[in-house]
Design a protein around this motif. Structure first.
Motif, PDB file in Angstrom:
ATOM      1  N   TYR A  31     -20.355  -4.036  10.026  1.00  0.00           N
ATOM      2  CA  TYR A  31     -19.879  -2.871  11.099  1.00  0.00           C
ATOM      3  C   TYR A  31     -19.416  -1.884   9.989  1.00  0.00           C
ATOM      4  CZ  TYR A  31     -16.863  -0.087  13.961  1.00  0.00           C
ATOM      5  OH  TYR A  31     -16.342   0.824  14.759  1.00  0.00           O
ATOM      6  N   LYS A  48     -28.089   2.389  14.015  1.00  0.00           N
ATOM      7  CA  LYS A  48     -27.997   1.128  15.011  1.00  0.00           C
ATOM      8  C   LYS A  48     -27.859  -0.038  14.582  1.00  0.00           C
ATOM      9  CE  LYS A  48     -28.714   4.109  18.786  1.00  0.00           C
ATOM     10  NZ  LYS A  48     -27.786   4.402  19.554  1.00  0.00           N
ATOM     11  N   ALA A  50     -29.042  -2.792  15.167  1.00  0.00           N
ATOM     12  CA  ALA A  50     -30.424  -3.421  15.018  1.00  0.00           C
ATOM     13  C   ALA A  50     -31.069  -2.914  13.661  1.00  0.00           C
ATOM     14  CB  ALA A  50     -31.199  -3.214  16.266  1.00  0.00           C
TER      15      ALA A  50
ATOM     16  N   ASP B  28     -22.556 -12.190  13.795  1.00  0.00           N
ATOM     17  CA  ASP B  28     -22.443 -10.834  12.925  1.00  0.00           C
ATOM     18  C   ASP B  28     -22.374  -9.835  13.989  1.00  0.00           C
ATOM     19  OD1 ASP B  28     -22.602 -12.580  10.739  1.00  0.00           O
ATOM     20  OD2 ASP B  28     -24.634 -11.798  10.213  1.00  0.00           O
ATOM     21  N   LEU B  29     -23.304  -9.554  15.024  1.00  0.00           N
ATOM     22  CA  LEU B  29     -23.394  -8.525  15.800  1.00  0.00           C
ATOM     23  C   LEU B  29     -22.345  -8.452  16.711  1.00  0.00           C
ATOM     24  CD1 LEU B  29     -25.188  -6.161  16.826  1.00  0.00           C
ATOM     25  CD2 LEU B  29     -26.014  -7.830  18.701  1.00  0.00           C
ATOM     26  N   ALA B  31     -19.111  -9.669  16.235  1.00  0.00           N
ATOM     27  CA  ALA B  31     -17.936  -9.129  15.392  1.00  0.00           C
ATOM     28  C   ALA B  31     -17.859  -7.648  15.338  1.00  0.00           C
ATOM     29  CB  ALA B  31     -17.816  -9.988  14.076  1.00  0.00           C
ATOM     30  N   ASP B  32     -19.168  -7.342  14.866  1.00  0.00           N
ATOM     31  CA  ASP B  32     -19.318  -5.841  14.707  1.00  0.00           C
ATOM     32  C   ASP B  32     -19.017  -4.956  16.195  1.00  0.00           C
ATOM     33  OD1 ASP B  32     -20.212  -6.255  12.023  1.00  0.00           O
ATOM     34  OD2 ASP B  32     -22.243  -5.618  12.722  1.00  0.00           O
ATOM     35  N   LEU B  33     -19.536  -5.546  17.049  1.00  0.00           N
ATOM     36  CA  LEU B  33     -19.295  -4.877  18.458  1.00  0.00           C
ATOM     37  C   LEU B  33     -17.875  -4.885  18.962  1.00  0.00           C
ATOM     38  CD1 LEU B  33     -22.398  -6.073  20.429  1.00  0.00           C
ATOM     39  CD2 LEU B  33     -22.063  -4.025  19.116  1.00  0.00           C
ATOM     40  N   GLU B  35     -15.331  -5.133  16.965  1.00  0.00           N
ATOM     41  CA  GLU B  35     -14.502  -4.202  16.162  1.00  0.00           C
ATOM     42  C   GLU B  35     -14.781  -2.644  16.478  1.00  0.00           C
ATOM     43  OE1 GLU B  35     -14.698  -4.913  12.084  1.00  0.00           O
ATOM     44  OE2 GLU B  35     -13.441  -3.111  11.446  1.00  0.00           O
ATOM     45  N   ARG B  36     -16.238  -2.361  16.730  1.00  0.00           N
ATOM     46  CA  ARG B  36     -16.230  -0.720  17.302  1.00  0.00           C
ATOM     47  C   ARG B  36     -15.561  -0.739  18.764  1.00  0.00           C
ATOM     48  NH1 ARG B  36     -20.116   3.092  16.851  1.00  0.00           N
ATOM     49  NH2 ARG B  36     -21.288   1.753  15.109  1.00  0.00           N
ATOM     50  N   ASP B  39     -12.166   0.243  18.039  1.00  0.00           N
ATOM     51  CA  ASP B  39     -11.912   1.466  17.354  1.00  0.00           C
ATOM     52  C   ASP B  39     -11.949   2.592  18.491  1.00  0.00           C
ATOM     53  OD1 ASP B  39     -11.563   0.419  14.965  1.00  0.00           O
ATOM     54  OD2 ASP B  39     -13.476   1.200  14.234  1.00  0.00           O
ATOM     55  N   ASP B  56     -24.690   1.003  23.313  1.00  0.00           N
ATOM     56  CA  ASP B  56     -25.625   1.988  22.871  1.00  0.00           C
ATOM     57  C   ASP B  56     -25.835   1.736  21.384  1.00  0.00           C
ATOM     58  OD1 ASP B  56     -26.407   2.935  24.965  1.00  0.00           O
ATOM     59  OD2 ASP B  56     -25.408   4.890  24.848  1.00  0.00           O
ATOM     60  N   SER B  57     -24.721   1.478  20.899  1.00  0.00           N
ATOM     61  CA  SER B  57     -24.605   1.180  19.199  1.00  0.00           C
ATOM     62  C   SER B  57     -25.761   0.199  18.704  1.00  0.00           C
ATOM     63  CB  SER B  57     -23.282   1.147  18.636  1.00  0.00           C
ATOM     64  OG  SER B  57     -22.938  -0.345  18.920  1.00  0.00           O
ATOM     65  N   ILE B  58     -26.145  -0.841  19.631  1.00  0.00           N
ATOM     66  CA  ILE B  58     -26.900  -1.811  19.228  1.00  0.00           C
ATOM     67  C   ILE B  58     -28.225  -1.539  18.931  1.00  0.00           C
ATOM     68  CG2 ILE B  58     -27.811  -4.219  19.791  1.00  0.00           C
ATOM     69  CD1 ILE B  58     -25.534  -4.462  21.999  1.00  0.00           C
ATOM     70  N   GLY B  59     -28.847  -0.641  19.638  1.00  0.00           N
ATOM     71  CA  GLY B  59     -30.436  -0.086  19.390  1.00  0.00           C
ATOM     72  C   GLY B  59     -31.203  -1.654  19.665  1.00  0.00           C
ATOM     73  N   ASP B  60     -32.377  -1.161  19.051  1.00  0.00           N
ATOM     74  CA  ASP B  60     -33.271  -2.253  19.455  1.00  0.00           C
ATOM     75  C   ASP B  60     -33.234  -3.639  18.907  1.00  0.00           C
ATOM     76  OD1 ASP B  60     -35.681  -3.202  20.678  1.00  0.00           O
ATOM     77  OD2 ASP B  60     -37.064  -2.225  19.862  1.00  0.00           O
ATOM     78  N   ILE B  61     -32.294  -4.430  19.095  1.00  0.00           N
ATOM     79  CA  ILE B  61     -31.898  -5.679  18.779  1.00  0.00           C
ATOM     80  C   ILE B  61     -32.934  -6.660  19.168  1.00  0.00           C
ATOM     81  CG2 ILE B  61     -30.424  -6.433  20.600  1.00  0.00           C
ATOM     82  CD1 ILE B  61     -29.815  -6.970  16.763  1.00  0.00           C
ATOM     83  N   THR B  64     -35.559  -6.956  16.452  1.00  0.00           N
ATOM     84  CA  THR B  64     -34.910  -7.745  15.248  1.00  0.00           C
ATOM     85  C   THR B  64     -34.887  -9.115  15.484  1.00  0.00           C
ATOM     86  OG1 THR B  64     -33.450  -5.813  14.683  1.00  0.00           O
ATOM     87  CG2 THR B  64     -33.055  -7.553  13.355  1.00  0.00           C
TER      88      THR B  64
END
Lengths: 109, 287
Positions: A31, A48, A50, B28-29, B31-33, B35-36, B39, B56-61, B64
């Motif tokens: 992040y 993003k 991803a 990982d994802l 934990a990031d989300l 935190e976002r 924020d 929206d911040s995830i994108g084309d997960i 991946t």
């Protein structure tokens, strides 16, 4: 529409180098990387999640970065990414390639 | 509200659970989300806006995750083949009866199963590319995590057949009534369905980009969380069809779907309208 697509493709194509730059300053977790890219570009480029994870996987497979578990309490354990010596060399090479391409493009566009 | 972040990510990862690398990516994802989201709330956004911006911040997960899981599944397939499998490459089972057969982890590339009765058989993690299943009975057959590329299923009996997580590149289905068939999490981008009907079929989580389902009769079918960009339902008949996902990406993809001349029941139509689909070319059917 096509302008923003081209711009975003151009930026996305340099994601690996952006990540290496951030990691050359300090070890960071996922992040932190996306947040710093948004901050430094003043919101012009929003990386993003991803795209970022796809980039760190690639960099890890190439031996440019490694990772370790941090011991942060908030939000659970964090995976921190660290640049390797090979990664520093990759960053320097990508950066000089970009400087070169920029000079050439400036004479052509 | 943060439960909905968990729900969303659970939904994306559900079909891929099991692989260690995928589980790590998910953690990982998440934990990031979270935190976002914290924020964004701290910046003064309301719950709904913060959630939408977070998702929206995830994108084309999905892309991946597919990269990560494709690798682990290939490894799994090789292991099974080495220990359990038999090599029947190019074999001839045409017209035979092999009820409840165990073909898991086998090399069956180019095998002829035409008109065979394979009811209840299992082909888990097998290489069945270029095989011929024309006119075969595949009732209750499991063909998961297998390679079915370029295989042919013309006139096959497909009832409760499960081909989830298999590779179906250029696989051809023709003249078949598919009933309760599972295509969960499959890549159907260049699969051909020629003159088929679909009843109770499950396409959830699958990649259907560019698939041609024009003129088909589609009843009780699920397209939840599938990638539907440029799919054609032109002139198709849709009854009790489920299009579900609350991601913006899914809604955007649905706007590229061709429903021109399609006929559908009120419930299906209402669902699509709710997702902002242009339904002007659609005819409503009374039940």
């Amino acid at each position: 529409m096509s302008t923003s697509k081209v711009t975003s493709d151009l930026l996305r194509g340099n994601t690996d180098t952006m990540v290496l730059k951030l990691l050359s300053e300090s070890d960071r977790y996922g992040y932190e990387i996306v947040k710093l890219i948004a901050e430094r570009s003043q919101g012009a480029y929003e990386l993003k999640e991803a795209t970022m994870y796809s980039s760190v996987r690639r960099l890890e497979a190439d031996g440019d970065i490694t990772w370790y578990w941090g011991d942060e309490s908030q939000g659970g354990r964090r995976k921190y990414f660290r640049i390797t010596d090979k990664g520093r060399a990759t960053y320097a090479r990508n950066k000089s390639n970009w400087e070169y391409a920029k000079r050439v493009l400036d004479t052509l566009l | 509200m943060t439960d909905r972040i968990n729900d969303y990510v659970d939904g994306v990862f559900k079909p891929y659970e099991g692989a260690k690398s995928v589980a790590e990516l998910k953690a990982d994802l998440l934990a990031d989300l979270h935190e976002r989201y914290r924020d964004l709330k701290a910046e003064g956004h309301d719950d709904a806006t913060a959630l939408e911006l977070t998702i929206d911040s995830i994108g084309d997960i999905e892309q991946t995750v597919r990269e990560v899981s494709a690798l682990s599944r290939t490894l799994e397939r090789q292991l099974v083949t080495r220990f359990d499998g038999t090599d029947q490459t190019g074999g001839d089972f045409a017209g035979t009866t092999v009820r409840g057969g165990k073909f898991s982890g086998s090399a069956l590339r180019g095998t002829d199963f035409s008109r065979a009765d394979l009811t209840g058989s299992t082909f888990r993690g097998s290489d069945v590319a270029d095989a011929n299943f024309d006119g075969a009975n595949l009732t209750d057959v499991t063909m998961t995590a297998s390679d079915l590329e370029r295989s042919s299923f013309r006139g096959a009996t497909l009832v409760r057949t499960d081909v989830s997580t298999s590779s179906l590149l250029e696989t051809r289905f023709a003249e078949s009534a598919l009933v309760d068939v599972k295509f969960r999490m499959t890549d159907l981008r260049r699969t051909v369905f020629d003159n088929c009907t679909f009843t109770g079929v499950d396409f959830s989580y699958s990649d259907l980009r560019g698939l041609d389902l024009s003129g088909a009769a589609i009843t009780g079918v699920r397209f939840d969380r599938a990638d539907l960009r440029e799919v054609s339902f032109r002139g198709a008949t849709l009854r009790d069809v489920s299009f579900r996902s609350w991601s913006r990406k899914y809604r955007n993809a649905l706007r590229t779907v061709d429903f021109d001349g399609a006929r559908m029941d009120k419930l299906t139509l209402a669902g699509l309208k709710g997702l902002g689909v242009d339904v002007t070319g659609v005819t409503v059917m009374e039940r």
